[in-house]
Design a protein around this motif. Structure first.
Motif, PDB file in Angstrom:
ATOM      1  N   GLY A  60     -21.544  34.244  -5.423  1.00  0.00           N
ATOM      2  CA  GLY A  60     -22.780  33.498  -5.197  1.00  0.00           C
ATOM      3  C   GLY A  60     -22.925  32.332  -6.153  1.00  0.00           C
ATOM      4  O   GLY A  60     -23.215  31.203  -5.746  1.00  0.00           O
ATOM      5  N   ILE A  61     -22.694  32.598  -7.422  1.00  0.00           N
ATOM      6  CA  ILE A  61     -22.799  31.537  -8.434  1.00  0.00           C
ATOM      7  C   ILE A  61     -21.766  30.455  -8.152  1.00  0.00           C
ATOM      8  O   ILE A  61     -22.073  29.257  -8.165  1.00  0.00           O
ATOM      9  CB  ILE A  61     -22.602  32.124  -9.859  1.00  0.00           C
ATOM     10  CG1 ILE A  61     -23.791  33.022 -10.228  1.00  0.00           C
ATOM     11  CG2 ILE A  61     -22.414  31.012 -10.879  1.00  0.00           C
ATOM     12  CD1 ILE A  61     -23.599  33.805 -11.531  1.00  0.00           C
ATOM     13  N   ALA A  62     -20.526  30.875  -7.869  1.00  0.00           N
ATOM     14  CA  ALA A  62     -19.456  29.916  -7.589  1.00  0.00           C
ATOM     15  C   ALA A  62     -19.839  29.051  -6.387  1.00  0.00           C
ATOM     16  O   ALA A  62     -19.706  27.819  -6.429  1.00  0.00           O
ATOM     17  CB  ALA A  62     -18.144  30.653  -7.339  1.00  0.00           C
ATOM     18  N   GLY A  63     -20.334  29.688  -5.339  1.00  0.00           N
ATOM     19  CA  GLY A  63     -20.723  28.951  -4.137  1.00  0.00           C
ATOM     20  C   GLY A  63     -21.780  27.901  -4.436  1.00  0.00           C
ATOM     21  O   GLY A  63     -21.647  26.745  -4.031  1.00  0.00           O
ATOM     22  N   ALA A  65     -14.008  47.066  -7.850  1.00  0.00           N
ATOM     23  CA  ALA A  65     -14.568  47.721  -6.650  1.00  0.00           C
ATOM     24  C   ALA A  65     -16.076  47.495  -6.524  1.00  0.00           C
ATOM     25  O   ALA A  65     -16.661  47.881  -5.525  1.00  0.00           O
ATOM     26  CB  ALA A  65     -14.272  49.210  -6.690  1.00  0.00           C
ATOM     27  N   SER A  66     -16.694  46.846  -7.509  1.00  0.00           N
ATOM     28  CA  SER A  66     -18.139  46.684  -7.466  1.00  0.00           C
ATOM     29  C   SER A  66     -18.536  45.500  -6.587  1.00  0.00           C
ATOM     30  O   SER A  66     -18.305  44.340  -6.929  1.00  0.00           O
ATOM     31  CB  SER A  66     -18.686  46.467  -8.897  1.00  0.00           C
ATOM     32  OG  SER A  66     -19.922  45.807  -8.842  1.00  0.00           O
ATOM     33  N   GLU A  67     -19.122  45.803  -5.450  1.00  0.00           N
ATOM     34  CA  GLU A  67     -19.553  44.748  -4.525  1.00  0.00           C
ATOM     35  C   GLU A  67     -20.585  43.846  -5.205  1.00  0.00           C
ATOM     36  O   GLU A  67     -20.555  42.628  -5.066  1.00  0.00           O
ATOM     37  CB  GLU A  67     -20.202  45.368  -3.270  1.00  0.00           C
ATOM     38  CG  GLU A  67     -19.249  46.093  -2.347  1.00  0.00           C
ATOM     39  CD  GLU A  67     -18.350  45.157  -1.526  1.00  0.00           C
ATOM     40  OE1 GLU A  67     -18.584  43.928  -1.532  1.00  0.00           O
ATOM     41  OE2 GLU A  67     -17.404  45.662  -0.902  1.00  0.00           O
ATOM     42  N   TYR A  68     -21.496  44.498  -5.967  1.00  0.00           N
ATOM     43  CA  TYR A  68     -22.556  43.734  -6.626  1.00  0.00           C
ATOM     44  C   TYR A  68     -21.977  42.673  -7.548  1.00  0.00           C
ATOM     45  O   TYR A  68     -22.345  41.512  -7.493  1.00  0.00           O
ATOM     46  CB  TYR A  68     -23.485  44.668  -7.406  1.00  0.00           C
ATOM     47  CG  TYR A  68     -24.474  43.910  -8.246  1.00  0.00           C
ATOM     48  CD1 TYR A  68     -25.545  43.220  -7.654  1.00  0.00           C
ATOM     49  CD2 TYR A  68     -24.333  43.844  -9.627  1.00  0.00           C
ATOM     50  CE1 TYR A  68     -26.441  42.506  -8.417  1.00  0.00           C
ATOM     51  CE2 TYR A  68     -25.229  43.119 -10.397  1.00  0.00           C
ATOM     52  CZ  TYR A  68     -26.280  42.459  -9.795  1.00  0.00           C
ATOM     53  OH  TYR A  68     -27.166  41.734 -10.562  1.00  0.00           O
ATOM     54  N   GLN A  69     -21.015  43.103  -8.374  1.00  0.00           N
ATOM     55  CA  GLN A  69     -20.418  42.183  -9.348  1.00  0.00           C
ATOM     56  C   GLN A  69     -19.687  41.041  -8.643  1.00  0.00           C
ATOM     57  O   GLN A  69     -19.827  39.877  -9.012  1.00  0.00           O
ATOM     58  CB  GLN A  69     -19.451  42.985 -10.224  1.00  0.00           C
ATOM     59  CG  GLN A  69     -19.138  42.341 -11.568  1.00  0.00           C
ATOM     60  CD  GLN A  69     -17.965  43.020 -12.271  1.00  0.00           C
ATOM     61  OE1 GLN A  69     -17.642  44.175 -11.994  1.00  0.00           O
ATOM     62  NE2 GLN A  69     -17.314  42.299 -13.163  1.00  0.00           N
ATOM     63  N   LYS A  70     -18.936  41.399  -7.599  1.00  0.00           N
ATOM     64  CA  LYS A  70     -18.139  40.393  -6.899  1.00  0.00           C
ATOM     65  C   LYS A  70     -19.044  39.392  -6.188  1.00  0.00           C
ATOM     66  O   LYS A  70     -18.846  38.179  -6.264  1.00  0.00           O
ATOM     67  CB  LYS A  70     -17.193  41.069  -5.904  1.00  0.00           C
ATOM     68  CG  LYS A  70     -16.229  40.098  -5.226  1.00  0.00           C
ATOM     69  CD  LYS A  70     -15.045  40.839  -4.636  1.00  0.00           C
ATOM     70  CE  LYS A  70     -14.032  39.899  -3.994  1.00  0.00           C
ATOM     71  NZ  LYS A  70     -14.399  39.519  -2.634  1.00  0.00           N
ATOM     72  N   GLU A  71     -20.052  39.914  -5.509  1.00  0.00           N
ATOM     73  CA  GLU A  71     -20.955  39.022  -4.766  1.00  0.00           C
ATOM     74  C   GLU A  71     -21.743  38.109  -5.689  1.00  0.00           C
ATOM     75  O   GLU A  71     -22.012  36.959  -5.375  1.00  0.00           O
ATOM     76  CB  GLU A  71     -21.928  39.853  -3.923  1.00  0.00           C
ATOM     77  CG  GLU A  71     -21.289  40.319  -2.620  1.00  0.00           C
ATOM     78  CD  GLU A  71     -22.113  41.371  -1.900  1.00  0.00           C
ATOM     79  OE1 GLU A  71     -23.312  41.525  -2.236  1.00  0.00           O
ATOM     80  OE2 GLU A  71     -21.555  42.059  -1.029  1.00  0.00           O
ATOM     81  N   ARG A  72     -22.104  38.633  -6.828  1.00  0.00           N
ATOM     82  CA  ARG A  72     -22.846  37.866  -7.817  1.00  0.00           C
ATOM     83  C   ARG A  72     -22.023  36.653  -8.261  1.00  0.00           C
ATOM     84  O   ARG A  72     -22.510  35.525  -8.283  1.00  0.00           O
ATOM     85  CB  ARG A  72     -23.125  38.782  -9.011  1.00  0.00           C
ATOM     86  CG  ARG A  72     -24.145  38.289  -9.953  1.00  0.00           C
ATOM     87  CD  ARG A  72     -24.371  39.326 -11.036  1.00  0.00           C
ATOM     88  NE  ARG A  72     -23.156  39.537 -11.831  1.00  0.00           N
ATOM     89  CZ  ARG A  72     -23.151  40.059 -13.062  1.00  0.00           C
ATOM     90  NH1 ARG A  72     -24.270  40.451 -13.618  1.00  0.00           N
ATOM     91  NH2 ARG A  72     -22.019  40.202 -13.726  1.00  0.00           N
ATOM     92  N   VAL A  73     -20.748  36.926  -8.583  1.00  0.00           N
ATOM     93  CA  VAL A  73     -19.881  35.836  -9.039  1.00  0.00           C
ATOM     94  C   VAL A  73     -19.620  34.855  -7.896  1.00  0.00           C
ATOM     95  O   VAL A  73     -19.669  33.635  -8.085  1.00  0.00           O
ATOM     96  CB  VAL A  73     -18.557  36.400  -9.613  1.00  0.00           C
ATOM     97  CG1 VAL A  73     -17.597  35.270  -9.945  1.00  0.00           C
ATOM     98  CG2 VAL A  73     -18.836  37.248 -10.854  1.00  0.00           C
TER      99      VAL A  73
END
Lengths: 232, 232
Positions: free
Chosen positions: A106-109, A96-104
């Motif tokens: 972002g790196i993947a992108g 549920a953590s937006e920060y964690q998901k977006e971080r990953v």
């Protein structure tokens, strides 16, 4: 699909690994980022080393990356570690953590990789029930009003989930610990060739902050073949 | 040149790392292969975890690969781990072991990578003298007639080298321990941002076999900036 799974040893990263393996992905590496701000900078905080036992049980190489622990630097440090891996995707246990998901993501992108978050927005109670059917999960850290010392070392089973539901209704404790209410460790999983056995643990409880940790000072791997042959 | 350095934490792998960094190579990963035949299968044999402190001090991600420990399988297992890394070369601390050097060259050849063995066929005494000028080296294992319990935990300095030379003349002990006569651990190196400090050690000595180990049960990293500021 060759992937790296972000791995801390708890229920969510083991679910991410479980999902990736069932999907038929080739899991080349597990990745643990170690922060220098953690107490684990001291070698005698032992739990951090337990992920190595789990990686060994799973037979998957473990990559340990190091970061100073500053939030933005952490992303850069993780990206630098993943950039050197020949993988096509990153799998994370984000729930549920937006920060964690977006971080990953972002790196993947930036690295041209796919990213997967198989537990994303799962209903926490359904999710916990599924997890207890797959893994042997134990609580190794607690930090929430309503959870007490008795939770340290407790196995997460149906009864524990029922209590978490009540604690959710009463105190707002997230039933899957998404707010950091509790930390888990997976001692056994279908993809482990051996299970992790705790030989010696120390409960450290701090009453005023309603928090505590289960320090595992001795543990070993117990091969599962022995169990199978007993059954056969 | 992006490389992976084979890393056990002892003097030879640290020399390999030192050489690679001086050469201007980008050291993307350190690689430790852990054998399931090792006692380290038990989590409470702690020294194996010390490489993580060193990797952290060096700020280079550590990859732990796992192998059953059968000789041929070990090569395949190491190859599978390295195959997933985006590197152009492998650097190893091989000094005189043909087996070790050929094994690494074989893997490099099959994966289209370069291989480097910077200490290969160095004169052992010159080599040891150079090492003591670069690193803080301590003996953590001993297994040879002529070496006794007092060597466990001993710092390798000029006096120690002189004794090793005498033991070489008298008993044939290899002055750099190439025959497994002793194992070392590097507590400090120019590329460490912090030094490893042993807080608690246990000497285990087995008289009849002339062998023993220094078990490090507690250790921590001590940042070096503090030292520098004292001097300035």
């Amino acid at each position: 699909m060759r992937v790296v799974v972000l791995y801390s040893g708890g229920k969510d990263s083991n679910y991410a690994l479980y999902w990736a393996l069932r999907k038929g992905f080739e899991v080349k590496y597990l990745l643990s980022m170690v922060s220098e701000r953690d107490d684990s900078y001291m070698y005698h905080v032992p739990n951090i080393h337990l992920t190595e036992l789990q990686a060994r049980a799973a037979g998957i190489p473990l990559v340990k990356g190091f970061t100073s622990g500053e939030k933005e630097k952490e992303v850069e440090d993780m990206k630098a570690v993943i950039e050197g891996l020949r993988v096509d995707g990153i799998v994370a246990g984000a729930l549920a953590s937006e920060y964690q998901k977006e971080r990953v993501e972002g790196i993947a992108g930036e690295l041209g990789l796919k990213s997967f978050a198989p537990a994303w927005h799962r209903d926490p109670i359904d999710y916990m029930r599924e997890l207890t059917g797959i893994f042997d999960i134990v609580v190794v850290g607690v930090s929430a009003y309503g959870l007490d010392e008795r939770w340290l070392g407790r196995r997460v089973d149906e009864r524990a989930i029922e209590e978490l539901v009540r604690l959710h209704e009463r105190y707002g404790v997230h039933p899957a610990g998404e707010g950091g209410e509790f930390e888990t460790f997976v001692r056994d999983a279908p993809f482990f060739r051996a299970r992790v056995v705790f030989d010696e643990v120390v409960k450290k409880w701090d009453g005023p902050s309603y928090s505590g940790v289960l320090e595992v000072t001795r543990a070993h791997l117990e091969p599962k073949e022995a169990q199978l042959s007993k059954g056969g």
